[in-house]
Design an enzyme around this catalytic site. Sequence first.
Site, PDB file in Angstrom:
ATOM      1  N   HIS A   1     -19.273  -4.763  12.476  1.00 17.10           N
ATOM      2  CA  HIS A   1     -18.542  -3.883  11.560  1.00 17.10           C
ATOM      3  C   HIS A   1     -18.121  -2.616  12.284  1.00 17.10           C
ATOM      4  CE1 HIS A   1     -22.197  -1.198  10.243  1.00 17.10           C
ATOM      5  NE2 HIS A   1     -22.357  -1.627  11.470  1.00 17.10           N
TER       6      HIS A   1
ATOM      7  N   HIS B   1     -18.419  -0.275   1.637  1.00 16.38           N
ATOM      8  CA  HIS B   1     -18.395  -0.761   3.021  1.00 16.38           C
ATOM      9  C   HIS B   1     -18.209  -2.274   3.065  1.00 16.38           C
ATOM     10  CE1 HIS B   1     -18.962  -0.417   7.288  1.00 16.38           C
ATOM     11  NE2 HIS B   1     -20.004  -1.226   7.296  1.00 16.38           N
TER      12      HIS B   1
ATOM     13  N   ASP C   1      -7.876  -2.745   1.116  1.00 13.91           N
ATOM     14  CA  ASP C   1      -9.093  -1.988   0.833  1.00 13.91           C
ATOM     15  C   ASP C   1     -10.273  -2.898   0.523  1.00 13.91           C
ATOM     16  OD1 ASP C   1      -7.920   0.449   1.228  1.00 13.91           O
ATOM     17  OD2 ASP C   1      -7.549   0.851  -0.895  1.00 13.91           O
ATOM     18  N   ALA C   2     -11.466  -2.415   0.860  1.00 11.05           N
ATOM     19  CA  ALA C   2     -12.675  -3.212   0.665  1.00 11.05           C
ATOM     20  C   ALA C   2     -12.903  -3.573  -0.798  1.00 11.05           C
ATOM     21  CB  ALA C   2     -13.887  -2.456   1.214  1.00 11.05           C
TER      22      ALA C   2
ATOM     23  N   ASP D   1     -11.039   1.536  10.477  1.00 11.07           N
ATOM     24  CA  ASP D   1     -12.101   1.792   9.513  1.00 11.07           C
ATOM     25  C   ASP D   1     -12.675   0.425   9.120  1.00 11.07           C
ATOM     26  OD1 ASP D   1     -10.358   0.726   7.606  1.00 11.07           O
ATOM     27  OD2 ASP D   1     -10.029   2.620   6.553  1.00 11.07           O
ATOM     28  N   CYS D   2     -13.638   0.406   8.213  1.00 10.61           N
ATOM     29  CA  CYS D   2     -14.346  -0.855   7.956  1.00 10.61           C
ATOM     30  C   CYS D   2     -13.427  -1.930   7.385  1.00 10.61           C
ATOM     31  CB  CYS D   2     -15.558  -0.631   7.060  1.00 10.61           C
ATOM     32  SG  CYS D   2     -15.193  -0.097   5.369  1.00 10.61           S
ATOM     33  N   SER D   3     -12.609  -1.570   6.390  1.00  9.97           N
ATOM     34  CA  SER D   3     -11.751  -2.572   5.767  1.00  9.97           C
ATOM     35  C   SER D   3     -10.497  -2.838   6.594  1.00  9.97           C
ATOM     36  CB  SER D   3     -11.368  -2.144   4.344  1.00  9.97           C
ATOM     37  OG  SER D   3     -10.759  -0.874   4.337  1.00  9.97           O
TER      38      SER D   3
ATOM     39  N   TYR E   1       0.830  -1.202   0.000  1.00 10.72           N
ATOM     40  CA  TYR E   1       0.000   0.000   0.000  1.00 10.72           C
ATOM     41  C   TYR E   1       0.867   1.255   0.000  1.00 10.72           C
ATOM     42  CZ  TYR E   1      -4.634   1.992   0.392  1.00 10.72           C
ATOM     43  OH  TYR E   1      -5.818   2.625   0.105  1.00 10.72           O
TER      44      TYR E   1
END
Length: 313
Positions: A277, A265, A227-228, A208-210, A96
């Site tokens: 989540h 998401h 990443d999601a 965060d979500c991911s 990343y």
Amino acid sequence: MINAESTRWVANVPVATVWTEPGKVRDIDAFGTGEKTDINKWIKAMSPEESMDLVSSNRVQTQLLYGEPVLIDEVVDGWAKICAVWQPSKKDERGYPGWVPLAQLKEVDALSEAGFARVIADKAQLWTEDFKPLGVAPFNAMLPVKEVGEFVRVQTPGGDAFIMGEQVELAPSVDRIAKGSGMDVAQLAAQFLELPYFWGGMSSYGFDCSGFSYNLLKANGVIIPRDATDQAEAGLEIDKDDESVWQIGDLLFFAYEEGKGRLHHVGIYFGNGLMIHSPTPGKAVEIIELAGTVHEKELCAVRRFTENGEADF
């Protein structure tokens, strides 16, 4: 650039935030960009609008945990352009990408022969040889092992340190962590209930979500993309329209326009129609029923990374 054979650059703070570019940093972000960081103070200092602005203004990319290795491409005005090699991404095949204050990185000997100690506690205290506090390593930080005992001697950017053996799990490498089941993923996720959401968050100070799904899978022996949008293209595809085939620990993905628009998401299936989540700025890790929510309409994909009590690869 680092010498990959003998040294490597690693994060020198408990959590180093990776920015899209140096110019995206605001005055309010000083607690997250200095040579010494305080993520708790940073989160508390931001208003709901300033927290949301991290998202809407595309300021933060991801985060690095203490001791996490990076590749440095260039250094400009005290900032390092890096790739986080343990975080797969389509943005760069090496890992990343983004920018980190150079003061938050340090060059250390490249040790891996004895494997790593992965922090399994929410946060673990590091101690010097004369038993003085050296610093804190957050959940999922991985530090090279030098000696195993009741206290494990590890290499840190601040020198050799000791960490309680019960607060770590030994692993040969980041891609050889002990495998867990989908149930293990869900049970571990529940330990972070009410942890505040943080955009780009990859630590037990805020996910965060991911970042939440990435770290829960990593802790159970499966490295997935950061990443999601990338996560949704990995793993085993499961029929999203047949909830009876979903398993605890599956990842659930959601997109705007009732599942037909941009993916935005990801959550973890908790069984019995439930999802755990990290939802959005201003909220915290929670378990919800999918039925009757916007998520029910926006579900666009289900992916499996663990199966039948063991990881499927």
